[in-house]
Design an enzyme around this catalytic site. Structure first.
Site, PDB file in Angstrom:
ATOM      1  N   GLY A 100       0.154 -10.575  16.546  1.00 29.53           N
ATOM      2  CA  GLY A 100      -0.685 -11.662  16.058  1.00 29.53           C
ATOM      3  C   GLY A 100      -0.716 -12.789  17.068  1.00 29.53           C
ATOM      4  N   SER A 101      -0.961 -13.978  16.572  1.00 30.75           N
ATOM      5  CA  SER A 101      -1.132 -15.114  17.484  1.00 30.75           C
ATOM      6  C   SER A 101       0.214 -15.569  18.061  1.00 30.75           C
ATOM      7  CB  SER A 101      -1.778 -16.277  16.730  1.00 30.75           C
ATOM      8  OG  SER A 101      -0.904 -16.731  15.722  1.00 30.75           O
ATOM      9  N   THR A 102       0.153 -16.204  19.218  1.00 37.38           N
ATOM     10  CA  THR A 102       1.372 -16.718  19.848  1.00 37.38           C
ATOM     11  C   THR A 102       2.021 -17.770  18.954  1.00 37.38           C
ATOM     12  OG1 THR A 102       0.649 -16.169  22.068  1.00 37.38           O
ATOM     13  CG2 THR A 102       2.231 -17.967  21.888  1.00 37.38           C
ATOM     14  N   GLU A 103       1.212 -18.602  18.294  1.00 45.08           N
ATOM     15  CA  GLU A 103       1.775 -19.670  17.454  1.00 45.08           C
ATOM     16  C   GLU A 103       2.607 -19.064  16.311  1.00 45.08           C
ATOM     17  OE1 GLU A 103      -1.298 -19.721  18.847  1.00 45.08           O
ATOM     18  OE2 GLU A 103      -0.460 -21.214  20.220  1.00 45.08           O
ATOM     19  N   GLY A 159       3.778 -16.016  16.195  1.00 44.46           N
ATOM     20  CA  GLY A 159       4.868 -15.248  16.817  1.00 44.46           C
ATOM     21  C   GLY A 159       6.067 -16.125  17.135  1.00 44.46           C
ATOM     22  N   GLU A 213       4.047  -8.888  19.828  1.00 45.57           N
ATOM     23  CA  GLU A 213       2.881  -8.640  20.689  1.00 45.57           C
ATOM     24  C   GLU A 213       1.882  -9.734  20.348  1.00 45.57           C
ATOM     25  OE1 GLU A 213      -0.529  -8.128  21.687  1.00 45.57           O
ATOM     26  OE2 GLU A 213      -0.699  -6.237  20.579  1.00 45.57           O
ATOM     27  N   CYS A 242      -6.657  -8.610  22.063  1.00 40.41           N
ATOM     28  CA  CYS A 242      -5.714  -9.519  22.760  1.00 40.41           C
ATOM     29  C   CYS A 242      -5.761  -9.321  24.266  1.00 40.41           C
ATOM     30  CB  CYS A 242      -4.307  -9.404  22.202  1.00 40.41           C
ATOM     31  SG  CYS A 242      -3.912  -7.830  21.514  1.00 40.41           S
ATOM     32  N   GLU A 273      -6.680 -19.107  24.090  1.00 39.23           N
ATOM     33  CA  GLU A 273      -7.309 -17.870  23.628  1.00 39.23           C
ATOM     34  C   GLU A 273      -8.444 -18.201  22.654  1.00 39.23           C
ATOM     35  OE1 GLU A 273      -4.794 -15.222  21.289  1.00 39.23           O
ATOM     36  OE2 GLU A 273      -5.599 -13.540  22.431  1.00 39.23           O
TER      37      GLU A 273
HETATM   38  P1  ADP Z   1      -4.557 -15.666  12.849  1.00 42.10           P
HETATM   39  O1  ADP Z   1      -4.194 -17.086  13.165  1.00 42.10           O
HETATM   40  O2  ADP Z   1      -5.586 -15.113  13.727  1.00 42.10           O
HETATM   41  O3  ADP Z   1      -4.861 -15.402  11.400  1.00 42.10           O
HETATM   42  P2  ADP Z   1      -1.792 -14.931  12.714  1.00 42.10           P
HETATM   43  O4  ADP Z   1      -0.964 -14.632  13.889  1.00 42.10           O
HETATM   44  O5  ADP Z   1      -1.471 -16.201  11.990  1.00 42.10           O
HETATM   45  O6  ADP Z   1      -3.279 -14.817  13.194  1.00 42.10           O
HETATM   46  O7  ADP Z   1      -1.693 -13.730  11.662  1.00 42.10           O
HETATM   47  C1  ADP Z   1      -1.212 -12.439  11.948  1.00 42.10           C
HETATM   48  C2  ADP Z   1      -0.378 -11.958  10.786  1.00 42.10           C
HETATM   49  O8  ADP Z   1       0.748 -12.836  10.617  1.00 42.10           O
HETATM   50  C3  ADP Z   1      -1.086 -11.947   9.448  1.00 42.10           C
HETATM   51  O9  ADP Z   1      -0.645 -10.799   8.733  1.00 42.10           O
HETATM   52  C4  ADP Z   1      -0.603 -13.224   8.798  1.00 42.10           C
HETATM   53  O10 ADP Z   1      -0.666 -13.234   7.372  1.00 42.10           O
HETATM   54  C5  ADP Z   1       0.835 -13.251   9.258  1.00 42.10           C
HETATM   55  N1  ADP Z   1       1.473 -14.580   9.234  1.00 42.10           N
HETATM   56  C6  ADP Z   1       0.899 -15.802   9.364  1.00 42.10           C
HETATM   57  N2  ADP Z   1       1.842 -16.773   9.331  1.00 42.10           N
HETATM   58  C7  ADP Z   1       3.049 -16.158   9.195  1.00 42.10           C
HETATM   59  C8  ADP Z   1       4.417 -16.600   9.127  1.00 42.10           C
HETATM   60  N3  ADP Z   1       4.727 -17.882   9.206  1.00 42.10           N
HETATM   61  N4  ADP Z   1       5.385 -15.679   9.006  1.00 42.10           N
HETATM   62  C9  ADP Z   1       5.089 -14.359   8.962  1.00 42.10           C
HETATM   63  N5  ADP Z   1       3.839 -13.880   9.015  1.00 42.10           N
HETATM   64  C10 ADP Z   1       2.817 -14.745   9.132  1.00 42.10           C
END
Ligand code: ADP
Length: 500
Positions: A251-254, A256, A273, A307, A403
């Protein structure tokens, strides 16, 4: 229903899809269930309509899923042989293919992508990925070790290592390749002998919910794969759960970073990743006929929501004018429209929220002084954005550094190898990159200088199950794919045997 020709539009939505959309359920401990916290809506990005109402998991649901995964780890699944796991995984791969058209349609409906990509990538390559990983289940091995322990005198030693499954895996997946990402996580975990609680993205939970029905049909013991649906809070509850032994996230770096902090607090292994801002470096001696796939696959695949998307093009001065003109022609002729028609190459973005984010990034790019090269129009209904190329973006501008995850790329001219490598590496990300040249000497000289987990030569954005995949810098920690993917889910135990 098996997949037909990948490039044919479905004549209608399959009856099985319509049925499934009426009441998708979570799977916990082998039992289909609703969510204790209620439900939430999933939308069709092609027109903004509601597709389905999906269970919202509570913290207690997460507890039950982790408990179920732990129980079978300590029971039936934990004592199953590698060959037993291989057999079940191969059956699952067959079921994915047998239900391929239904899965592909569900994916296009919830994510927006082309039905052709859903068939080829989400379904067929997922089945292949499971088969590849299934083979590793019978090939897990440790080492025998000579040791030099000298006490007490007269005692001899030999040692060996065992590879043991790490236990219950929390798998958190994004919305850009929903089925494929779920499989990238579940398949190596199962091959290693782990159990899984999957939390798909809230935008695109449907194919994961259908996938676990197929897991059950394949005959896996109850609790081996569980799925809980909901937003980030459900993911966070899973990540901090004491019964989870390993976290794997895409998912996103933030997000992650937040997951990484929690994992370190609990000292749990974590694979991340994350985001990217991939450079595509095109030299004067490149084959210009490759600009078509470079644009269609490298940059605009999945409307740029990959990505590794080539978001920053660097083109050497000698071909700059010609290459930019060819790229403009190619990109402005990419058909835009709903993914159910495979002729459409630019499909909607996944959600209203993401649509606003991409539009905002385009506006900010213009405000910061970059010049848009195209004036394409996007359909009004749904979350479409016309593809865009920019010239003149400042090296430190948001457009070059952050990104966008949409159909947007910058183009920058360069003169020398040193100059372009410095520009290519001048971001906090390092997931993918590509070099385009006919000169093997140049390519081999530059590959070690590129800071990226994957460097493609004369292609871009095409992963393979046998090729390690992951990021340098803030693009992540760890590698997926290949035999190394199993190591993410295995602990090493040293056994030291004394004898006289
Ligand atoms: P986007 O910002 O594009 O939605 P995210 O990285 O936030 O991408 O989301 C990827 C996944 O991580 C999704 O399944 C989302 O529900 C989950 N997610 C978002 N925030 C958290 C968190 N704090 N802890 C665990 N999982 C999360």
């Amino acid at each position: 229903m098996k997949i037909g020709a990948p490039d044919k539009a479905p004549s209608s939505i399959a009856a099985a899809v319509t049925d499934f959309l009426k009441a998708p359920k979570m799977l916990i401990g082998g039992t289909s269930c609703d969510g204790e916290a209620g439900s939430f809506d999933v939308f069709n990005p092609a027109d903004g309509t509601v597709l389905a109402s999906v269970p919202e998991a509570s913290e207690a649901d997460v507890d039950r899923a982790v408990a179920a995964a732990g129980a079978t780890m300590a029971g039936t699944w934990g004592s199953m042989s590698g060959a037993g796991r291989t057999g079940l995984m191969l059956k699952l791969a067959d079921l994915i293919e047998e239900n391929g058209e239904e899965l592909a349609q569900l994916e296009t409906l919830e994510n927006g992508k082309s039905i052709m990509m859903s068939r080829l990538i989400e379904v067929m390559s997922s089945a292949e990925y499971i088969r590849y990983m299934a083979g590793w289940a019978t090939k897990i091995r440790g080492e025998t070790l000579d040791v030099s322990i000298a006490i007490p005198p007269g005692t001899q030693y030999t040692a060996f290592t065992r590879k043991e499954p790490v236990g219950v895996v929390a798998a958190i997946t994004p919305w850009n390749f929903p089925l494929n990402m779920a499989v990238w996580k579940i398949a190596p975990a199962l091959a290693a002998g782990c159990t899984v609680v999957l939390k798909p993205a809230e935008e695109t939970p449907l194919t994961s919910l259908r996938l676990v029905e197929l897991v059950r049909e394949a005959g896996f013991p109850d609790g081996v794969v569980n799925v809980v649906t909901g937003g980030g809070a459900v993911g966070a509850a899973l990540v901090r759960h004491p019964g989870v032994n390993k976290i794997t996230f895409t998912g996103s770096t933030e997000t992650g970073k937040k997951i990484g902090v929690q994992a370190m607090q609990d000292v749990k292994p974590v694979t991340l990743e994350l985001g990217g801002k991939a450079p595509m470096v095109m030299f004067d001696d490149m084959d210009l006929s490759l600009l078509g796939p470079a644009a269609g696959i490298g940059i605009f695949l999945n409307a740029g929501q990959t990505c590794c998307a080539g978001a920053r093009l660097f083109i050497q001065r000698g071909i700059y004018k010609e290459a930019v003109s060819v790229l403009k022609n190619i990109v402005s002729s990419l058909p835009i429209g709903p993914g159910m028609d495979p002729a459409n190459q630019i499909n909607p973005l996944v959600s209203a929220k993401h649509h606003a984010h991409v539009k905002g990034a385009i506006d900010k790019g213009i405000e910061d002084g970059a010049t848009p090269l195209l004036s394409g129009e996007a359909p009004d209904a749904g979350y479409f954005v016309a593809p865009q190329l920019f010239e003149g973006a400042g090296a430190q501008s948001a457009l070059m550094q952050d990104e966008v995850f949409g159909p947007v790329a910058t183009i920058t001219p360069f003169d020398t190898e040193d100059e372009v490598i410095a520009m290519a590496n001048d971001v906090r990300y390092g997931l993918g990159a590509s070099l385009w040249s006919r000169d093997i000497n140049r390519v081999m000289r530059l590959v070690p200088k590129v800071q990226a987990g994957t460097v493609w030569i004369n292609s871009h954005n095409i992963p393979d199950q046998n090729m390690p995949f992951g990021g340098f810098k803030q693009s992540g920690i760890g590698r997926e794919h290949g035999s190394g993917a199993l190591d993410n889910f295995l602990e090493t135990k040293s056994v030291c045997v004394a004898y006289s």
